[in-house]
Design a protein around this motif. Structure first.
Motif, PDB file in Angstrom:
ATOM      1  N   VAL A 100       0.830  -1.206   0.000  1.00 29.50           N
ATOM      2  CA  VAL A 100       0.000   0.000   0.000  1.00 29.50           C
ATOM      3  C   VAL A 100       0.861   1.252   0.000  1.00 29.50           C
ATOM      4  O   VAL A 100       0.652   2.161  -0.806  1.00 29.50           O
ATOM      5  CB  VAL A 100      -0.938  -0.004   1.219  1.00 29.50           C
ATOM      6  N   SER A 101       1.824   1.279   0.899  1.00 28.02           N
ATOM      7  CA  SER A 101       2.665   2.452   1.035  1.00 28.02           C
ATOM      8  C   SER A 101       3.906   2.062   1.814  1.00 28.02           C
ATOM      9  O   SER A 101       3.909   1.083   2.560  1.00 28.02           O
ATOM     10  CB  SER A 101       1.908   3.564   1.779  1.00 28.02           C
ATOM     11  N   CYS A 102       4.973   2.822   1.630  1.00 21.80           N
ATOM     12  CA  CYS A 102       6.188   2.584   2.405  1.00 21.80           C
ATOM     13  C   CYS A 102       6.935   3.894   2.591  1.00 21.80           C
ATOM     14  O   CYS A 102       6.737   4.851   1.833  1.00 21.80           O
ATOM     15  CB  CYS A 102       7.073   1.528   1.766  1.00 21.80           C
ATOM     16  N   ILE A 103       7.777   3.905   3.615  1.00 24.99           N
ATOM     17  CA  ILE A 103       8.556   5.092   3.938  1.00 24.99           C
ATOM     18  C   ILE A 103       9.929   4.640   4.413  1.00 24.99           C
ATOM     19  O   ILE A 103      10.061   3.620   5.104  1.00 24.99           O
ATOM     20  CB  ILE A 103       7.845   5.943   5.015  1.00 24.99           C
ATOM     21  N   SER A 104      10.934   5.404   4.033  1.00 27.46           N
ATOM     22  CA  SER A 104      12.288   5.095   4.449  1.00 27.46           C
ATOM     23  C   SER A 104      12.731   6.053   5.545  1.00 27.46           C
ATOM     24  O   SER A 104      12.620   7.265   5.390  1.00 27.46           O
ATOM     25  CB  SER A 104      13.258   5.216   3.276  1.00 27.46           C
ATOM     26  N   GLY A 105      13.233   5.501   6.649  1.00 27.12           N
ATOM     27  CA  GLY A 105      13.818   6.324   7.683  1.00 27.12           C
ATOM     28  C   GLY A 105      15.190   6.829   7.289  1.00 27.12           C
ATOM     29  O   GLY A 105      15.717   7.750   7.912  1.00 27.12           O
ATOM     30  N   ILE A 106      15.780   6.269   6.254  1.00 21.41           N
ATOM     31  CA  ILE A 106      17.121   6.654   5.809  1.00 21.41           C
ATOM     32  C   ILE A 106      17.083   7.945   4.995  1.00 21.41           C
ATOM     33  O   ILE A 106      17.839   8.884   5.260  1.00 21.41           O
ATOM     34  CB  ILE A 106      17.752   5.541   4.972  1.00 21.41           C
ATOM     35  N   ASP A 107      16.193   7.991   3.995  1.00 25.52           N
ATOM     36  CA  ASP A 107      16.164   9.176   3.130  1.00 25.52           C
ATOM     37  C   ASP A 107      14.817   9.865   3.103  1.00 25.52           C
ATOM     38  O   ASP A 107      14.633  10.835   2.375  1.00 25.52           O
ATOM     39  CB  ASP A 107      16.591   8.808   1.706  1.00 25.52           C
ATOM     40  N   GLY A 108      13.842   9.362   3.879  1.00 27.08           N
ATOM     41  CA  GLY A 108      12.534   9.995   3.919  1.00 27.08           C
ATOM     42  C   GLY A 108      11.668   9.727   2.703  1.00 27.08           C
ATOM     43  O   GLY A 108      10.556  10.258   2.602  1.00 27.08           O
ATOM     44  N   GLY A 109      12.157   8.902   1.781  1.00 25.50           N
ATOM     45  CA  GLY A 109      11.372   8.609   0.596  1.00 25.50           C
ATOM     46  C   GLY A 109      10.085   7.876   0.922  1.00 25.50           C
ATOM     47  O   GLY A 109      10.034   7.093   1.881  1.00 25.50           O
ATOM     48  N   THR A 110       9.061   8.151   0.139  1.00 29.83           N
ATOM     49  CA  THR A 110       7.780   7.489   0.334  1.00 29.83           C
ATOM     50  C   THR A 110       7.232   7.008  -1.003  1.00 29.83           C
ATOM     51  O   THR A 110       7.622   7.485  -2.070  1.00 29.83           O
ATOM     52  CB  THR A 110       6.736   8.424   0.972  1.00 29.83           C
ATOM     53  N   TYR A 111       6.326   6.071  -0.914  1.00 31.41           N
ATOM     54  CA  TYR A 111       5.667   5.566  -2.109  1.00 31.41           C
ATOM     55  C   TYR A 111       4.236   5.194  -1.740  1.00 31.41           C
ATOM     56  O   TYR A 111       3.973   4.728  -0.619  1.00 31.41           O
ATOM     57  CB  TYR A 111       6.382   4.327  -2.652  1.00 31.41           C
ATOM     58  N   TYR A 112       3.331   5.409  -2.702  1.00 29.72           N
ATOM     59  CA  TYR A 112       1.930   5.023  -2.534  1.00 29.72           C
ATOM     60  C   TYR A 112       1.478   4.224  -3.750  1.00 29.72           C
ATOM     61  O   TYR A 112       1.775   4.602  -4.890  1.00 29.72           O
ATOM     62  CB  TYR A 112       1.036   6.256  -2.384  1.00 29.72           C
ATOM     63  N   ALA A 113       0.739   3.181  -3.501  1.00 30.99           N
ATOM     64  CA  ALA A 113       0.109   2.478  -4.603  1.00 30.99           C
ATOM     65  C   ALA A 113      -0.923   3.391  -5.252  1.00 30.99           C
ATOM     66  O   ALA A 113      -1.510   4.251  -4.589  1.00 30.99           O
ATOM     67  CB  ALA A 113      -0.559   1.207  -4.084  1.00 30.99           C
ATOM     68  N   ASP A 114      -1.149   3.211  -6.536  1.00 24.28           N
ATOM     69  CA  ASP A 114      -2.109   4.064  -7.252  1.00 24.28           C
ATOM     70  C   ASP A 114      -3.489   4.019  -6.618  1.00 24.28           C
ATOM     71  O   ASP A 114      -4.218   5.014  -6.620  1.00 24.28           O
ATOM     72  CB  ASP A 114      -2.202   3.625  -8.712  1.00 24.28           C
ATOM     73  N   SER A 115      -3.842   2.878  -6.072  1.00 25.27           N
ATOM     74  CA  SER A 115      -5.185   2.705  -5.508  1.00 25.27           C
ATOM     75  C   SER A 115      -5.431   3.560  -4.274  1.00 25.27           C
ATOM     76  O   SER A 115      -6.590   3.776  -3.893  1.00 25.27           O
ATOM     77  CB  SER A 115      -5.422   1.236  -5.168  1.00 25.27           C
TER      78      SER A 115
END
Length: 129
Positions: A48-63
């Protein structure tokens, strides 16, 4: 010992909101990537989604893009998933997963489930009409 625990699931009407929490112990979230997966009956587990504590990057599924927001509170060692405008299709068991030292590219997506080392027990989210 690494341990993660989800909370915040429940029953909500379509259009409503819930906030899921993923509390970590045995590690610090600023050195890990944290993901939320979900699995509905008779369906495969999906990221569904993820976040990195290393670089703060995030991602979301299109849904869920535009409706869900992932965030991290390092002081509380907890990652949250704010879910707004919930839809019937969001009904699933939501799992939190963790892996150390991973950066997230918002264009590449979350690594699939096999890449995540640690998993919580899951929390049920049910959206009713």
């Amino acid at each position: 010992e690494v341990h993660i625990m989800e909370s915040g699931g429940g029953l909500v009407q379509a259009g409503g909101s819930l906030r899921l929490s993923c509390a970590a112990s045995g590690f610090t979230v600023d050195e890990y990537a944290i993901a939320w997966f979900r699995q509905a009956p008779r369906k495969e587990r999906e990221g569904v989604s993820c976040i990195s504590g290393i670089d703060g990057g995030t991602y979301y599924a299109d849904s869920v893009k535009g409706r869900f927001t992932i965030s991290s509170d390092n002081a509380k060692n907890t990652v949250y998933l704010q879910m707004n405008s919930l839809e019937l299709g969001d009904t699933a068991v939501y799992y939190c997963a963790a892996v150390p030292y991973l950066t997230i590219d918002s264009n590449s997506g979350c690594p699939n489930a096999y890449n995540w080392n640690y998993w919580g027990q899951g929390t049920q989210v049910t959206v009713s009409s």
